[in-house]
Design a protein around this motif. Sequence first.
Motif, PDB file in Angstrom:
ATOM      1  N   GLN A   1       0.827  -1.207   0.000  1.00  0.00           N
ATOM      2  CA  GLN A   1       0.000   0.000   0.000  1.00  0.00           C
ATOM      3  C   GLN A   1       0.859   1.253   0.000  1.00  0.00           C
ATOM      4  OE1 GLN A   1      -2.349  -0.803   3.492  1.00  0.00           O
ATOM      5  NE2 GLN A   1      -4.090  -1.603   2.315  1.00  0.00           N
TER       6      GLN A   1
ATOM      7  N   PRO B   1      -3.497   2.963  -7.594  1.00  0.00           N
ATOM      8  CA  PRO B   1      -4.461   2.072  -6.911  1.00  0.00           C
ATOM      9  C   PRO B   1      -4.666   0.751  -7.632  1.00  0.00           C
ATOM     10  CG  PRO B   1      -5.305   4.324  -7.020  1.00  0.00           C
ATOM     11  CD  PRO B   1      -4.081   4.286  -7.880  1.00  0.00           C
ATOM     12  N   LYS B   2      -4.691   0.763  -8.971  1.00  0.00           N
ATOM     13  CA  LYS B   2      -4.933  -0.484  -9.699  1.00  0.00           C
ATOM     14  C   LYS B   2      -3.796  -1.483  -9.470  1.00  0.00           C
ATOM     15  CE  LYS B   2      -7.841   1.335 -13.428  1.00  0.00           C
ATOM     16  NZ  LYS B   2      -7.995   1.473 -14.908  1.00  0.00           N
TER      17      LYS B   2
ATOM     18  N   GLN C   1      -3.977  -2.949  -5.967  1.00  0.00           N
ATOM     19  CA  GLN C   1      -4.975  -4.013  -5.835  1.00  0.00           C
ATOM     20  C   GLN C   1      -4.470  -5.317  -6.432  1.00  0.00           C
ATOM     21  OE1 GLN C   1      -7.868  -4.084  -4.245  1.00  0.00           O
ATOM     22  NE2 GLN C   1      -7.573  -1.993  -3.489  1.00  0.00           N
TER      23      GLN C   1
ATOM     24  N   MET D   1      -3.857  -8.770  -4.293  1.00  0.00           N
ATOM     25  CA  MET D   1      -4.547 -10.008  -4.640  1.00  0.00           C
ATOM     26  C   MET D   1      -3.541 -11.139  -4.883  1.00  0.00           C
ATOM     27  SD  MET D   1      -7.632  -9.350  -4.268  1.00  0.00           S
ATOM     28  CE  MET D   1      -8.232 -10.944  -4.808  1.00  0.00           C
TER      29      MET D   1
END
Length: 834
Positions: free
Chosen positions: A661, A668-669, A672, A676
């Motif tokens: 983070q 942001p993409k 993520q 994941m």
Amino acid sequence: MDKRSLFFIVLVSLSFFFVNLYFTKNDMERQQALKKEETQKKERLAKEQAADIAQRTAALSQLGLVELYSDDAASNFIGFGWKSNGAVLAISKNPTLPKKLFARELGTTQQFSPLSYVTSEQEENFAPAVYTTGASDAKIATLSVPIFGQYDVQVAAYTGDADLPLEVVLGTLDDGVYTTLDHDRIPVGLAFLKGKNRYLPVGFIENDKLVPLSESSTFLPLLVLENSTKGNGTTNGNGSGKFYLLENPTMQLVFSEVGGAIVEINLPFEEEVDKVEEGKEELPQVHPKRSPKSEPTDEIYLKSVVKPTDPDRRMIEIDPKNALFPQHPTLLPNGTEAPQKLGGYYPLLRRDLVEPSGKIKTKVSPETYALSIVSQYPELANLNYKVISHTSDEIVFEGEQDMRKIRKTFRLSHAADALPYLFELEIKMEGDTKGLWLTTGVPEVEWIAGSPAPVLKYRITKSGSAQVEDATLPTDTVTLNSLQPDWIANSNGFFGIIVDPQTEIANGLRAVRLSGATAPSRLVALAKEFPKWTAQDLPGYLMMLPLKPTSGTSKYRVIAGPFSTPILKLLDANLKEDLTGESPDYILCQSFHGWFTFISEPFAKFLFWIMQGSFWITGSWFLSIIAVTIVLRILLWPLNAWSARSTAAMQKVSPIVASIQEKYKKDPKMMQLKMMEVYREHKINPLSGCLPLLIQMPFLIGMFDLLKSTYALRGASFIPGWIDDLSAPDVLFSWDYSIPLIGSEFHLLPFLLGGVMWLQARISSPAPSDPSKMTDQQRQQRSMMTFMSIIFTVMFYSFPSGLNIYWLSSMLLGILQQLWTSGRLRLKKTATKV
């Protein structure tokens, strides 16, 4: 084709053309004539209707109105009002009324009378208020708004014209529903009905709706009722005639000679039972060979299953005059007066409200008595009956009017042990029987999980198959003319009245909504201590069945008591049809209360099955709730364990997630995608922590609906003085005023629940030893859980104590499971290192 053939075709075509033209012209002329005749007919009917309305409309001078000014020079017109008994009911479009006004009769130049302000209300388009001429006992004379029949309503309305500010607009009241006759004028003003010698105000007209004065808690103490000209029955000082008593171990019936109907159905509280252990919710035995119509025996299987609750105890302390049973002096079969008892009974019907002095404050209308015969003419409900016979188990009334004779026989069951809470009614009619209805009475309010829970039901038979339907609660009066119900049930959630015709009746069913001021609840008497109970928030509902429109005898079976599972099953078992074996299906009178009953009902039935089994073993409903919690925890153990392991894994990778983070906070993409990848690598589902809560929600809703709907839990106590009723909130202590969100009672269980929920969040998501190393996700999660703890405390504050106990015990077991799972994971981790 030769010329002659062609000529013939042309000739025939022209003939058809002219014939068609002729008939078309005649048809057009006929249509125009019919249209003209129809127009003339409409104009004639409109003139006749206008003439009829004009004839029925009262003049302003007939209403006894007064003009209101802010000074005695008549320079500032404020509005108009109606003067009575030293008080003036004022109507003004000015939202802020002065504290002093001057009044004079409408259209006169007489001397002004000074008025002093008393109280007011603010409606949408006008401000009604009460002023006094100085009299200490100033009252506004009014009439009860009738719920049956047709009446002309005179509306003193504003016109908006400075030269003629007032006019009278005619409306009608048809079975309690108001309609303005002139649809071009929707009045705003004061509504009047004709009394004995004058017009009297009954309410306000706004948005083409009549709002009775009696529905205003502000004006209610200042009202005094006057009798209407209609009604030919004679009554005593309290307007209810003499009262008569029938009683058995399960019910106390009080009859009035006015209407020959039931004014009180009082259910005695739980007593010792011979064949069923006290308090156990199991099916009473059914005698295998005895018919319900057989003679009574010495064996008593059941007496009463009604437990006292907080309002019953409070009423004795706060307002003992409204906790007397019977409420008024009542005659026994031997002609002596029945002793009045303080408490000891549950009032199934709404009764008169009595002041501490013994004077009736609010009287229940005979039209709303149980098993009263009513019509569009109010004098029938007020008819004075004679008592022909009065024995220990039967009373016979007889009443006569010009065109009819009525004989009503009420009979207690001869087999009270096999048929508890049941009595019979037989009506013999002679003469005019058209347009008559039989009422159920208006059940008292049961305050269930923070609100009333009235239910109206009926059973119908379609194509040989019986089904029970819920009737939508009416907003005024609803009549279903096409139905022919097998029976109807009027319930407050836990108690109700079933009227089951045993002979043929006419088609139809009627339901009426009554204001809490017209049909007062006993809870209003506790409003000073508990402001949540106000008349306008406690409406009542009345159901009616039509009588057969021919002379003869009709019979009814009436059940009036608790909608308890063993009671209704007992009645169903003992009242099956001899030939077909068909059950009356009284058990279907029970209802599950809630917004999502279509989802929660199967879960609620499953949970209750577990609770019944646990109660059979423990004899405690509290322990039964704990048992249900344990069973659900065992059933959901694998899922909760998986969630706990997933949570631990999330905590393990939280430093990696935090670094991702921080590294990709501007993308942001990508952040993520990387997160994941980490979750997939460690086989973690980030939503798994929410899954157990989502799966438990149907059980939670089912438990909520179960505690609101199961009669067995009503009045079931755990800790006397604190948790007296598992179907109601716990009360540690109370006070005399209301606090926002808290009310006038302190409930401890929701705060314990919120604290345990906060503790569970801390255990499931422990903070690192160094708070500075806490990630943003951990901070957000901890803040969210703290916020949820507060939300659940507020949300559960008015919920039943049983539901709080269930959720509290479930979270405590969840904490134990979380600690056990975390310990197993640590041991496994240690063993792996070794």
